[in-house]
Design a protein around this motif. Structure first.
Motif, PDB file in Angstrom:
ATOM      1  N   MET A  32       0.827  -1.200   0.000  1.00  0.00           N
ATOM      2  CA  MET A  32       0.000   0.000   0.000  1.00  0.00           C
ATOM      3  C   MET A  32       0.866   1.256   0.000  1.00  0.00           C
ATOM      4  N   ALA A  72     -11.273  -2.954  -7.400  1.00  0.00           N
ATOM      5  CA  ALA A  72     -10.894  -2.968  -5.982  1.00  0.00           C
ATOM      6  C   ALA A  72     -10.772  -4.401  -5.488  1.00  0.00           C
ATOM      7  N   ASP A  96      -8.487  -0.367   6.423  1.00  0.00           N
ATOM      8  CA  ASP A  96      -7.891  -1.471   7.172  1.00  0.00           C
ATOM      9  C   ASP A  96      -8.578  -1.511   8.528  1.00  0.00           C
ATOM     10  N   THR A 104       1.043   4.211  -2.872  1.00  0.00           N
ATOM     11  CA  THR A 104       0.383   5.485  -2.615  1.00  0.00           C
ATOM     12  C   THR A 104       1.294   6.535  -1.996  1.00  0.00           C
ATOM     13  N   LYS A 120     -10.031   1.595  -3.842  1.00  0.00           N
ATOM     14  CA  LYS A 120      -9.073   0.570  -4.252  1.00  0.00           C
ATOM     15  C   LYS A 120      -9.227  -0.717  -3.446  1.00  0.00           C
ATOM     16  N   GLY A 150      -9.174  -2.831   0.528  1.00  0.00           N
ATOM     17  CA  GLY A 150      -8.534  -2.812   1.832  1.00  0.00           C
ATOM     18  C   GLY A 150      -8.624  -4.157   2.510  1.00  0.00           C
ATOM     19  N   ASN A 161      -8.731   6.136  -0.053  1.00  0.00           N
ATOM     20  CA  ASN A 161      -9.453   5.191  -0.887  1.00  0.00           C
ATOM     21  C   ASN A 161      -9.180   3.747  -0.489  1.00  0.00           C
ATOM     22  N   GLN A 162      -8.457   3.556   0.608  1.00  0.00           N
ATOM     23  CA  GLN A 162      -8.186   2.227   1.125  1.00  0.00           C
ATOM     24  C   GLN A 162      -8.551   2.174   2.601  1.00  0.00           C
TER      25      GLN A 162
END
Length: 233
Positions: A110, A166, A123, A114, A141, A143, A120-121
């Motif tokens: 990640m 995604a 966790d 990025t 995207k 996660g 856009n992600q």
């Protein structure tokens, strides 16, 4: 298509092997104890783990193989009771180490992609609880979602996918994860389930809609005594 073909090929080989073992056992060509060992819940976990590795899910596959192997050893050799008592703690340590390795690997990918935190992600980690999360990212995207004795539900209905689509990596242990998606999204299932299920509850509404193949979200990972659910409302 190649990946799915490989899974079917190896699954076919597995069925042939199981059938061959049963035939040999019925013909008294191998002892029943050996057949009972080869066709057991431990070997089932190992086989599912191998399929997961073939499918690209290295973390889930490794965990299943380790658990199956741990409980298969006492069936083959005499293990002292003092060591047997360490089995579950050792399994917990192995699972924890695998999760840490997976987290570090995903985090590195990640950051390389990025340059740092990306809205856009996502966790998320839930244990002994539940969480509902609304996401309206305009270039989603994907996660990671981990639920242990708990549940996570995402609402993506106001979100837009990135041009590349995604990916959602999910781990559910005695828990579950769910997503709400727009009707024109294509959801691809690559989840390995053990005593669980992957369900798409969009039903007739989804069947009569025209989804856009360019809007694809891939769900991968594994669930043990848990499940993953896709719905629209």
């Amino acid at each position: 298509m190649e990946n799915k073909g490989n899974k079917r090929f190896y699954f076919g080989i597995t069925l042939i092997a199981i059938g061959g073992i049963l035939i040999l056992e019925r013909l008294n060509l191998i002892p029943w104890s050996l057949a009972d060992l080869l066709i057991s819940w431990q070997m089932l976990l190992i086989a599912i783990g191998v399929f997961s590795l073939i499918g690209g899910n290295r973390t889930g596959g490794t965990i299943l193989i380790v658990i199956g192997g741990f409980f298969l050893v006492p069936e083959m050799i005499d293990v002292p009771n003092e060591i047997r008592r360490l089995y579950w703690p050792m399994i917990l340590v192995a699972i924890g180490a695998a999760l840490l390795f997976r987290h570090n690997g995903c985090q590195s990918r990640m950051e390389r992609g990025t340059g740092g935190e990306d809205i856009n992600q996502f966790d998320d980690f839930v244990i002994f609880g539940g969480r509902e999360i609304f996401i309206n990212a305009q270039e989603l995207k994907g996660g990671r979602a981990t639920s242990i004795f708990g549940g996570i539900e995402y609402d993506f209905r106001q979100a837009k996918l990135s041009p590349q689509g995604a990916f959602v990596d999910t781990i559910s242990v005695f828990g579950g994860c769910g997503i709400k998606v727009p009707l024109d999204w294509n959801v691809r299932n690559e989840v390995t389930t053990v005593f669980g299920a992957f369900t798409d509850k969009r039903g007739d509404t989804f069947q009569h809609s025209q989804y856009d193949p360019s809007k694809t979200i891939v769900i991968r990972g594994f669930t043990i005594f848990g499940g993953f659910e896709v719905k629209h409302v």
